[in-house]
Design a protein around this motif. Sequence first.
Motif, short mmCIF file in Angstrom:
data_model
loop_
_atom_site.label_atom_id
_atom_site.label_comp_id
_atom_site.label_asym_id
_atom_site.label_seq_id
_atom_site.Cartn_x
_atom_site.Cartn_y
_atom_site.Cartn_z
N GLU A 1 0.84 -1.21 0.00
CA GLU A 1 0.00 0.00 0.00
C GLU A 1 0.87 1.25 0.00
O GLU A 1 0.57 2.23 -0.69
CB GLU A 1 -0.91 -0.01 1.22
CG GLU A 1 -1.98 -1.11 1.18
CD GLU A 1 -2.78 -1.17 2.47
OE1 GLU A 1 -2.47 -0.40 3.41
OE2 GLU A 1 -3.71 -2.00 2.55
N ARG A 2 1.95 1.20 0.77
CA ARG A 2 2.86 2.34 0.79
C ARG A 2 3.47 2.58 -0.58
O ARG A 2 3.58 3.72 -1.04
CB ARG A 2 3.96 2.10 1.83
CG ARG A 2 5.04 3.17 1.82
CD ARG A 2 6.21 2.79 2.71
NE ARG A 2 7.34 3.69 2.50
CZ ARG A 2 8.53 3.51 3.03
NH1 ARG A 2 8.76 2.48 3.83
NH2 ARG A 2 9.51 4.36 2.78
N LEU A 3 3.86 1.48 -1.26
CA LEU A 3 4.47 1.60 -2.59
C LEU A 3 3.47 2.19 -3.57
O LEU A 3 3.79 3.14 -4.29
CB LEU A 3 4.93 0.22 -3.07
CG LEU A 3 5.40 0.14 -4.53
CD1 LEU A 3 6.65 1.00 -4.73
CD2 LEU A 3 5.68 -1.31 -4.92
N PHE A 4 2.25 1.66 -3.62
CA PHE A 4 1.26 2.09 -4.60
C PHE A 4 0.73 3.49 -4.32
O PHE A 4 0.30 4.19 -5.24
CB PHE A 4 0.11 1.10 -4.67
CG PHE A 4 0.52 -0.28 -5.12
CD1 PHE A 4 1.50 -0.44 -6.10
CD2 PHE A 4 -0.03 -1.41 -4.55
CE1 PHE A 4 1.89 -1.71 -6.50
CE2 PHE A 4 0.35 -2.68 -4.95
CZ PHE A 4 1.33 -2.82 -5.93
N ASN A 5 0.76 3.89 -3.05
CA ASN A 5 0.28 5.23 -2.69
C ASN A 5 1.39 6.28 -2.72
O ASN A 5 1.11 7.47 -2.52
CB ASN A 5 -0.34 5.20 -1.29
CG ASN A 5 -1.64 4.40 -1.26
OD1 ASN A 5 -2.38 4.40 -2.24
ND2 ASN A 5 -1.91 3.73 -0.15
N ASP A 6 2.60 5.85 -2.93
CA ASP A 6 3.73 6.78 -3.00
C ASP A 6 3.55 7.72 -4.19
O ASP A 6 3.19 7.29 -5.29
CB ASP A 6 5.05 6.01 -3.14
CG ASP A 6 6.25 6.89 -2.88
OD1 ASP A 6 6.37 7.95 -3.52
OD2 ASP A 6 7.09 6.51 -2.05
N SER A 7 3.81 8.99 -3.97
CA SER A 7 3.62 9.98 -5.04
C SER A 7 4.57 9.74 -6.22
O SER A 7 4.33 10.22 -7.33
CB SER A 7 3.84 11.39 -4.49
OG SER A 7 5.14 11.52 -3.93
N PHE B 1 5.35 6.67 -7.35
CA PHE B 1 5.17 5.33 -7.91
C PHE B 1 5.02 5.35 -9.43
O PHE B 1 5.70 4.60 -10.14
CB PHE B 1 3.95 4.65 -7.29
CG PHE B 1 3.61 3.33 -7.95
CD1 PHE B 1 4.36 2.20 -7.66
CD2 PHE B 1 2.57 3.23 -8.87
CE1 PHE B 1 4.07 0.98 -8.26
CE2 PHE B 1 2.27 2.01 -9.46
CZ PHE B 1 3.02 0.89 -9.17
N TRP B 2 4.15 6.20 -9.94
CA TRP B 2 3.90 6.19 -11.39
C TRP B 2 5.10 6.71 -12.16
O TRP B 2 5.36 6.29 -13.28
CB TRP B 2 2.65 6.99 -11.72
CG TRP B 2 1.40 6.28 -11.27
CD1 TRP B 2 0.56 6.64 -10.27
CD2 TRP B 2 0.90 5.05 -11.81
NE1 TRP B 2 -0.44 5.71 -10.14
CE2 TRP B 2 -0.27 4.73 -11.07
CE3 TRP B 2 1.31 4.19 -12.83
CZ2 TRP B 2 -1.02 3.58 -11.33
CZ3 TRP B 2 0.56 3.05 -13.09
CH2 TRP B 2 -0.58 2.76 -12.36
N MET B 3 5.86 7.63 -11.57
CA MET B 3 7.10 8.08 -12.21
C MET B 3 8.09 6.93 -12.30
O MET B 3 8.71 6.69 -13.35
CB MET B 3 7.71 9.24 -11.43
CG MET B 3 9.04 9.72 -12.00
SD MET B 3 10.02 10.69 -10.84
CE MET B 3 10.60 9.42 -9.72
N LEU B 4 8.23 6.19 -11.20
CA LEU B 4 9.15 5.05 -11.17
C LEU B 4 8.70 3.98 -12.16
O LEU B 4 9.52 3.42 -12.89
CB LEU B 4 9.21 4.45 -9.76
CG LEU B 4 9.78 5.35 -8.67
CD1 LEU B 4 9.52 4.74 -7.30
CD2 LEU B 4 11.27 5.57 -8.88
N PHE B 5 7.41 3.69 -12.17
CA PHE B 5 6.89 2.66 -13.06
C PHE B 5 7.07 3.07 -14.52
O PHE B 5 7.48 2.25 -15.35
CB PHE B 5 5.40 2.42 -12.77
CG PHE B 5 4.83 1.24 -13.48
CD1 PHE B 5 5.11 -0.05 -13.06
CD2 PHE B 5 4.01 1.41 -14.59
CE1 PHE B 5 4.59 -1.15 -13.72
CE2 PHE B 5 3.48 0.33 -15.26
CZ PHE B 5 3.77 -0.96 -14.82
#
Length: 269
Positions: free
Chosen positions: A29-35, A37-41
Amino acid sequence: MYGIFIAFKDYQPFLGFWDSPFVGLKHFERLFNDSNFWMLFRNTLILATYNILFFFPLPIIIALMLNELRFEFLKRTIQTLVYIPHFMSWVVVVGIAYIFLTTEGGIVNELLVRLGGEKINFLISNDWFRTVVTLEVIWKETGWGTIIFLAALAGVDPQLYEAARIDGANRLRQLWHITLPAIRSTIIILLILRLGSFLDTGFEQIFLMLNAMNRDVGEVFDTYVYSVGISQGQYSFSTAVGLFKSIIGLFLVVVSNYLAKKFGEEGIY
């Protein structure tokens, strides 16, 4: 493999593996809610796609070209030259890239100026970061990747080429109708295996190339895990990120293997 359970615990070294408190999906949850996350992905996905599109075919092409050489000495010399970069560490490879691309006397920029252009700061440019990283991978690993394909080509029956020449097939026709079909299964198996590590873009290379100016396009899961997880002792969170990447890799392997079998290939299982 039992170590992946750390991803579901708040692992504390002094408590040990079994006595650390169970926290369920907290770290995911922490990973997916991290601001970030989508930049990293996005960054990881783009770099991984570049490797598949531009790097993966090159060992096949080089192997096919080497296979067509009839002068054994020339063939072995070229093989040796393209193998050498594989044995260099990423520190050396990135150092060479800096020497070539720096604006302070770099060969590439000096050549651009001599040709009437302007210097480009490749090392801090967001536009050039992914291109430079992909080119480094190509230069370092393409030669080593040809070994398996050359081994597969060595197993092709020479009588097939003789029969094709008798039928009037030129070198290009022989390549298309004999050589490529002979190594097709090897190509598909290696592609499936490569998809299993699709999101593994390589920590050391990216870490050495990163700086404050290109972090928006260069930060990937591997470097994020190091800076946020390992450096701060958050082993459970780091494991959760690694497990997330592994699940995606497993999914890609299963799907690609299914498609390979559907089209009549052997697959990996």
